[in-house]
Design a protein around this motif. Structure first.
Motif, PDB file in Angstrom:
ATOM      1  N   ARG A 222      45.402  42.407 -73.379  1.00  0.00           N
ATOM      2  CA  ARG A 222      46.493  42.549 -72.406  1.00  0.00           C
ATOM      3  C   ARG A 222      47.679  43.202 -73.107  1.00  0.00           C
ATOM      4  N   LEU A 223      48.384  44.062 -72.385  1.00  0.00           N
ATOM      5  CA  LEU A 223      49.497  44.795 -72.971  1.00  0.00           C
ATOM      6  C   LEU A 223      50.754  44.608 -72.137  1.00  0.00           C
ATOM      7  N   ARG A 224      51.859  44.310 -72.817  1.00  0.00           N
ATOM      8  CA  ARG A 224      53.175  44.325 -72.182  1.00  0.00           C
ATOM      9  C   ARG A 224      53.985  45.449 -72.806  1.00  0.00           C
ATOM     10  N   ILE A 225      54.720  46.168 -71.964  1.00  0.00           N
ATOM     11  CA  ILE A 225      55.376  47.407 -72.360  1.00  0.00           C
ATOM     12  C   ILE A 225      56.867  47.288 -72.059  1.00  0.00           C
ATOM     13  N   PHE A 226      57.694  47.479 -73.084  1.00  0.00           N
ATOM     14  CA  PHE A 226      59.153  47.359 -72.930  1.00  0.00           C
ATOM     15  C   PHE A 226      59.847  48.636 -73.378  1.00  0.00           C
ATOM     16  N   THR A 227      60.826  49.085 -72.595  1.00  0.00           N
ATOM     17  CA  THR A 227      61.791  50.071 -73.067  1.00  0.00           C
ATOM     18  C   THR A 227      62.903  49.291 -73.786  1.00  0.00           C
TER      19      THR A 227
ATOM     20  N   PHE B 144      53.335  45.078 -76.826  1.00  0.00           N
ATOM     21  CA  PHE B 144      52.904  43.808 -77.388  1.00  0.00           C
ATOM     22  C   PHE B 144      51.473  43.544 -76.924  1.00  0.00           C
ATOM     23  N   VAL B 145      50.575  43.408 -77.877  1.00  0.00           N
ATOM     24  CA  VAL B 145      49.155  43.219 -77.591  1.00  0.00           C
ATOM     25  C   VAL B 145      48.862  41.719 -77.582  1.00  0.00           C
ATOM     26  N   LEU B 146      48.319  41.241 -76.459  1.00  0.00           N
ATOM     27  CA  LEU B 146      48.069  39.811 -76.261  1.00  0.00           C
ATOM     28  C   LEU B 146      46.625  39.576 -75.841  1.00  0.00           C
ATOM     29  N   SER B 147      46.225  38.324 -75.855  1.00  0.00           N
ATOM     30  CA  SER B 147      44.894  37.966 -75.357  1.00  0.00           C
ATOM     31  C   SER B 147      44.834  38.249 -73.858  1.00  0.00           C
ATOM     32  N   PRO B 148      43.707  38.750 -73.372  1.00  0.00           N
ATOM     33  CA  PRO B 148      43.610  39.071 -71.941  1.00  0.00           C
ATOM     34  C   PRO B 148      43.505  37.811 -71.093  1.00  0.00           C
TER      35      PRO B 148
ATOM     36  N   ILE C 223      37.511  51.250 -73.643  1.00  0.00           N
ATOM     37  CA  ILE C 223      38.410  50.108 -73.787  1.00  0.00           C
ATOM     38  C   ILE C 223      38.978  49.811 -72.414  1.00  0.00           C
ATOM     39  N   VAL C 224      39.131  48.550 -72.091  1.00  0.00           N
ATOM     40  CA  VAL C 224      39.760  48.163 -70.829  1.00  0.00           C
ATOM     41  C   VAL C 224      41.034  47.389 -71.153  1.00  0.00           C
ATOM     42  N   GLN C 225      42.144  47.941 -70.730  1.00  0.00           N
ATOM     43  CA  GLN C 225      43.456  47.343 -70.960  1.00  0.00           C
ATOM     44  C   GLN C 225      43.942  46.646 -69.695  1.00  0.00           C
ATOM     45  N   GLU C 226      44.436  45.445 -69.856  1.00  0.00           N
ATOM     46  CA  GLU C 226      45.091  44.723 -68.777  1.00  0.00           C
ATOM     47  C   GLU C 226      46.598  44.890 -68.950  1.00  0.00           C
TER      48      GLU C 226
ATOM     49  N   VAL D 121      54.077  49.114 -81.888  1.00  0.00           N
ATOM     50  CA  VAL D 121      53.070  48.188 -81.369  1.00  0.00           C
ATOM     51  C   VAL D 121      53.077  46.911 -82.192  1.00  0.00           C
ATOM     52  N   VAL D 122      53.354  45.785 -81.537  1.00  0.00           N
ATOM     53  CA  VAL D 122      53.262  44.480 -82.179  1.00  0.00           C
ATOM     54  C   VAL D 122      51.912  43.895 -81.795  1.00  0.00           C
TER      55      VAL D 122
END
Length: 297
Positions: free
Chosen positions: A63-68, A51-55, A100-103, A25-26
């Motif tokens: 906001r979360l982006r998920i990469f393999t 990667f945790v970002l501003s929503p 928690i609410v994740q985008e 997790v970055v």
């Protein structure tokens, strides 16, 4: 210019640290572009890096982006819980008490805290996410089921049920008669290298857990995923919705890889109707933040 960003590696779905499924997790990832995220995920070489970002949605906490190592996913289960654990551990405070609410690419996902909550890795926190709606359902094509049976090295008659259970990654699932059969599999996916397949079977009557499940993902560079929240979520929606499983149960996963994953399934209403499917399934497990540090990116 590269900068120091907080970084964590979290073990998910096991009460014993280093026996579940890790996610990198970055945190504070604003400013990283697509190419940078993809390069970091390829380098960590875990099944997923997030990667945790501003929503961008005011209803979300982040906001979360998920990469393999090879591509971006709209949603994945153990990265959702692991990222929430890292965010909380780094001082994140949800706007709603206990929720928690994740985008993410799949929309808004509710995550609830189940305790115990402790900064000690010896006392993992339990988190659960509300399963997102499935994007594809229904039985698999019979020709594909034949291909799956050959890849698994079993007779077609051993596959008792099959279904698309796709909530983003592209999962299909098949049911065998027993957990013993599932654990004995030594598949060869050379004929269907892009398969994303869950295979599950029941533990003996009277066992502590209902099913053993395995997740085969040859096309994303990891072969078999140790413990898989997204697959368990959509399989639960299928089985509970069809009356094939109880409303609440637990599944073991990762046994064939020397892991000790346990996934808890419950059904109850989500805080946000937009994030749950019918039935409303919650997918939970223990999380442990095992590595804390910084990454230069």
């Amino acid at each position: 210019m590269p900068q120091l960003r907080r970084f964590a590696q979290v073990d998910v779905f096991s009460a014993v640290p280093f026996r579940g499924n890790p996610v990198a997790v970055v945190l504070e990832a604003d400013g990283l572009d697509d190419e940078q995220m993809a390069r970091i995920a390829n380098w960590t070489n875990l099944s997923e890096t997030t990667f945790v970002l501003s929503p961008t949605d005011p209803a979300a906490d982040y906001r979360l982006r998920i990469f393999t190592p090879r591509r971006e996913l709209p949603f994945a289960g153990h990265p959702t819980l692991g990222s929430a654990a890292a965010w909380l551990d780094a001082g994140g405070t949800p706007a709603r008490d206990g929720r928690i609410v994740q985008e993410c690419g799949a929309g808004l996902v509710d995550i609830r805290r189940g305790g115990p909550a402790s900064p000690s890795a010896e006392t993992p926190e339990t988190l659960a996410f509300a399963a997102p709606k499935r994007l594809r359902t229904g039985e698999l094509d019979e020709a594909y089921v034949d291909d799956i049976a050959r890849a698994l090295g079993i007779d077609r008659s051993e596959i008792l049920d099959h279904q698309w259970v796709d909530n983003g990654p592209g999962w299909a699932a098949v049911r065998l008669a027993s957990a013993e059969q599932v654990l004995a599999l030594t598949p060869d996916f050379s004929a269907i290298p892009d398969a994303k397949l869950g295979v599950f079977g029941a533990h003996p009557e009277g066992s502590e857990h209902e099913y053993e499940i395995r997740a085969f993902v040859p096309g994303v560079g990891v072969g078999e995923d140790p413990v898989t929240g997204s697959l368990n979520a959509s399989v639960a929606q299928w089985l509970i919705g069809a009356g094939l499983a109880p409303d609440s149960y637990t599944t073991t996963q990762g046994t064939a890889l020397g892991r000790a994953g346990v996934v808890s399934i419950t059904t109850e209403e989500s805080a946000s109707a937009t994030t749950s499917a019918d039935p409303a399934v919650w997918v939970g497990g223990a999380t442990s933040v095992c590595i804390r540090g910084t990454v230069t990116a």
